[in-house]
Design an enzyme around this catalytic site. Structure first.
Site: not given
Length: 404
Positions: A231, A206, A136, A83
């Site tokens: 994406k 973004d 978005y 982690r």
């Protein structure tokens, strides 16, 4: 700003791995010791290459171990628990930092995890956030939820005019997309950065639609670049990931501490898949864009389409069907395009934002910035362009409208 011909030369800061309990930012030494004189396409092709000198492996190994042994009491190899840091993820993060011209990057479990890390780390509780209204839908939903819960004061605005007016008073964070999703509105990042900084705010951009191949927000004055790496960066519809890249090392330290604390880090295997996808990013973006240009040109001259929104770059095209066209029939008729709500993969997708990605945005809000129930968003893939055009033509014909 295209950087396909510009050099990528970013040196990562020195890191003392002995303080592992404070979650140091990890960088692979073969990438971080010296700046690279290579141009972007070469850097992309060599992402993850020769990072394991002990074996000479061309491809970065997938280190699936969740725990790492200590050489002795109070000593560390730089890795303790996955982690906090993973060798595979660190190679990816260093590559992401280089590609965007940042000092540090972070790979997360999803694009929304990247947005959440940015907001909750960089905007103090109860502070003011200024965000585009036509973000978005998932980003809008998240910020609206925070505002409704009383965690932040969030002002949603439309376009540069709204941003300029909202930033006449202090704020902690500004969150924008350019181009916006799905309205394809472009903003001047440098200008917005000036407004944000004058208001005492950090600017997060973004950059999912453009990627570092087309635009590098940090070089234009932004403080943070955010990605749904699911994406274009990954590019194959087979991995979910997010990324955050920062220019200021102190911001990187803050993000690393919070990320280690909350644990939304990317798994080693998904980091490997994302590294693999990055290798062909420049080639894919070139084909996405070439196909999108042809699709936009085709749609602009068809009377069954009332408007086409395409900024001229990347592979995203939005268009609105005329009243005589049955939207549901069009979506049912496509064959090369798939009716789905993601984007950026090699396969072409078509989305109806009002009932998919932006369903949680109030209809009145959508209407205010022009998102109607007849607007569709295309993620144009890398197929043969003639097949894409034939598919759209056939779907329009079957949707019941008569061409001009």
């Amino acid at each position: 700003m295209s950087i396909s011909e510009s050099a990528v030369a970013v040196a990562a800061p020195a890191v003392d791995h002995s303080g592992c309990r404070t979650a140091p930012i990890q960088h692979h030494p073969t990438w971080s010791e010296t700046p690279s004189p290579w141009r972007l396409d070469t850097v992309l092709a060599h992402v993850g290459t020769a990072t394991d000198p002990a074996t000479g492996a061309i491809t970065t190994p997938i280190h699936l171990s969740t725990a790492f042994g200590h050489p002795g009491l109070g000593a560390s190899t730089g890795y303790d628990y996955t982690r906090t840091a993973s060798p595979t993820r660190d190679v990816l993060q260093d590559a992401l930092a280089r590609l965007d011209g940042g000092t540090a990057a972070f790979a997360l479990a999803s694009g929304m995890a990247a947005v959440q890390l940015t907001v909750t780390t960089l905007a103090p509780f109860a502070s003011r956030i200024v965000a585009l209204e036509d973000l978005y839908g998932g980003s809008y939903r998240y910020l609206k939820c925070l505002a409704d819960d009383g965690a932040y004061e969030v002002d949603f605005v439309v376009g540069e005019t709204g941003l300029r007016e909202a930033l006449q008073r202090p704020a902690a964070l500004v969150l924008i997309e350019t181009p916006t999703n799905p309205m394809m509105t472009e903003l001047d990042i440098a200008r917005v950065a000036d407004w944000a900084h004058a208001a005492g705010a950090l600017l997060a951009v973004d950059n999912t639609f453009y990627t570092p191949v087309i635009c590098r927000p940090l070089e234009l004055g932004a403080d943070v670049a955010v990605y749904s790496a699911t994406k274009y960066l990954a590019g194959h519809n087979d991995v979910m990931a997010g990324a955050v890249v920062v220019s200021d090392p102190s911001l990187g330290e803050r993000l690393q501490y919070h990320l280690n604390t909350t644990g939304a880090t990317l798994s080693p295997f998904d980091a490997f898949l994302l590294l693999r996808g990055l290798k062909t990013l420049s080639l894919r973006m070139e084909r996405h864009e070439a196909n999108a240009r042809k699709v936009a040109e085709f749609l602009r001259v068809d009377a069954r389409v009332t408007r086409v929104l395409y900024p001229g770059r990347s592979g995203m095209v939005s268009f609105e069907l005329a009243d005589g066209v049955d939207v549901a029939a069009f979506l049912d008729a496509v064959d090369v395009f798939t009716f789905a709500e993601s984007l950026g993969g090699v396969e072409s997708l078509v989305t109806c934002p009002s009932v998919q990605t932006h369903a949680d945005v109030p209809p009145a809000t959508r209407a205010a910035y022009g998102l109607t129930d007849r607007l569709l968003r295309l993620s144009v893939g890398i197929e043969d362009a003639e097949d894409l055009l034939a598919d759209l033509r056939r779907a329009l014909d079957r949707a019941g409208a008569t061409p001009a």
